[in-house]
Design an enzyme around this catalytic site. Sequence first.
Site, short mmCIF file in Angstrom:
data_model
loop_
_atom_site.label_atom_id
_atom_site.label_comp_id
_atom_site.label_asym_id
_atom_site.label_seq_id
_atom_site.Cartn_x
_atom_site.Cartn_y
_atom_site.Cartn_z
N LYS B 92 0.81 -1.22 0.00
CA LYS B 92 0.00 0.00 0.00
C LYS B 92 0.84 1.28 0.00
O LYS B 92 0.44 2.30 -0.52
CB LYS B 92 -0.94 0.00 1.21
CG LYS B 92 -2.01 -1.08 1.16
CD LYS B 92 -3.03 -0.78 0.08
CE LYS B 92 -4.14 -1.82 0.04
NZ LYS B 92 -5.03 -1.63 -1.12
N GLU B 114 -10.02 5.91 2.96
CA GLU B 114 -10.82 4.85 3.54
C GLU B 114 -9.90 3.67 3.79
O GLU B 114 -8.84 3.56 3.18
CB GLU B 114 -11.91 4.43 2.56
CG GLU B 114 -11.46 3.50 1.44
CD GLU B 114 -10.48 4.12 0.45
OE1 GLU B 114 -10.49 5.36 0.33
OE2 GLU B 114 -9.71 3.38 -0.19
N SER B 381 1.54 -9.66 -1.09
CA SER B 381 1.25 -8.23 -0.99
C SER B 381 1.40 -7.66 0.41
O SER B 381 1.50 -6.45 0.58
CB SER B 381 -0.16 -7.94 -1.51
OG SER B 381 -1.09 -8.71 -0.80
#
Lengths: 272, 399
Positions: B92, B114, B381
């Site tokens: 991220k 969010e 990830s």
Amino acid sequence: MRLIEEKFRNLKKRSEGALIGFIICGDPTLSYTLAIVHALIEGGIDMLELGIPFSDPIVDGPVIQRATLRALKAGVRPSKVLDLARRIHIMHPNIPIIILTYYNIIFRMGLENFFNNVRENKIDGVIVPDMPIEESSEYRAVADRYDVATIFLAAPSTSDERLEKIIEYSSGFTYLVSVFGVTGARERLRKESINFIRRASSISNGRIPIAVGFGISKPSHIRAIIDNGADGAIVGSKIIQIIEGNINNDIEMLSKLKKYVRILKKSTINDK
Amino acid sequence: MPKLSEYPIDGKYGRFGGRYVPETLIAALMELEEAYLLAKEDKRFQRQLRYYLSEFAGRPTPLYYAKNLTKKLGGAKIYLKREDLAHGGAHKINNTIGQTLLAKRMGKKRVIAETGAGQHGVATAMACAALGLRAEIYMGSEDMKRQRLNVFRMELLGAKVHPVELGSKTLKDAINEALRDWVTNVQTTYYLIGSVVGPHPYPMIVRDFQSIIGREIRKQILEKEGRLPDVLIACVGGGSNAIGAFYPFLDDPDVEMYGVEAAGEGIETGRHAASLCAGSEGIFHGMRTYILQDDDGQIMTTHSISAGLDYPGVGPEHAFLKEIGRAKYVAVTDMDAVNAFLELSRSEGIIPALEPSHALAYAMKIAPNMSRDDIIVVTLSGRGDKDVEVIAKCLGVRI
């Protein structure tokens, strides 16, 4: 001519603005909606905006979100809302009915099927708050074919150039979102809202009526927007608050709604 | 025919994507697109981005050969792209650094975001702290319960976390609430979307920032193996790590791609989050894509053991890649993901997040049927620290 256009024309002749009342259809239940609509019309609304509830109402504040949840919980389905519109039309043939819903509801039903249903049920116009003009070509083409008004929204952030296009693509009226923000009653009408109404009405220059919504809840708001060039006012959240606050007492609810709307309607009449 | 890497064209991936938002946001989306396209061509911006990615986020991340797992499965070689080693423990950060730099360039002081699992919220809070911007994060109250640790991490990093009590109280409702905030404060606020979803230009911007994953894979696999991989596998919720891995290979037809969705308790139970495998076309959160909806077009609540995949929509570029058959989309159940989680922990000494455990589970399924010369790259990830409580509960262990 559609009822919407006729209504705006007649009101203009009498120097009146249009009072447009918005509710979520099926809040708290479908049978209630019919009684609520009668009260609103008796109180004096000129047009009815009927919302088909959608699970994810991103332009709505808490009041309409809660109304949406109540209606969905009551099992309200889009097809039933359209059916109900026809029943309202039979009882009140002079009141234009406009449907408001998010685009996925229409997309799921299919454009052709949706507008066919809309026309069959004597609905005059459609508002889709998440449908900007860029995405609208197919939507407009089908709506035109069924002779249903496409009411597009403009916002304070809309440039003059876009406003020109939005007015061109709108039929029935153009819906001005008065503020940056979601739906919900507000204490004061801001200077920016007034400036925006002036700007839009000068661009429209009488080509199409202009109605203002979001945050409008008081007679003084309505007087001010009409004095500054709007042809109508849309009131939703405050009406829904009255419904919500009197959910266990329908007699009280209906009489309060009628009283509230009557005061608002008075403010649309220019008695100077 | 345009090359696949040339999409979006006019904000669309085939018929998917677009900009289905309230009029109030249109001007802001246009401003964002313009600012981004200028930044993309600006050498100084690119230099800053490279600096933060290497010095702050710890890139490049390794491409690790999972020798033990490969041996155990007895088929294709499995490489892991170690996004779990990026700062914050997930991919991220690639996107939040990029967008925070963009927000700064645009003169915005307040950033909203969010978050579902909390990973994007944490990555936003980190980037904003590093670059001196104010961060406010919307998070469903249900997710806050599931991911208490991440809530506290965000607060430690100076962000304000707003609980969202409406609807299913998960990621979709957090996005709704962030959109409402943005509609209200659009003049001063930058909305930092965490996945390749939402209205154009977000899916493009997030993809571009995440495609560092695929560019590194390409370089690293060429160094290690002297050729491109046969198969790429990544998990898909919104789809940002998957598109990041896939994008630099879209125009290499010999590289196969699998996006792995969450089948939850099983597609047939209805309790899942597999928008591409079991959903239908619709309009949601500003985009035309595949979504999970009922007959009336109401958005359905989803289920996955991993909060990060618990979303009823998917990025429009994935919808397009599915449509044209360039990538394949499959789904893996909670139980298979948990097994993959346990397997990787034991065999490789790496605790993966539950999201990429879905991708691993699919790799473990197909690797044994492939040749030993074949190469699979799985995007890992994120790391699994955030999920150990959930796993303990699954195994009936009290910690």
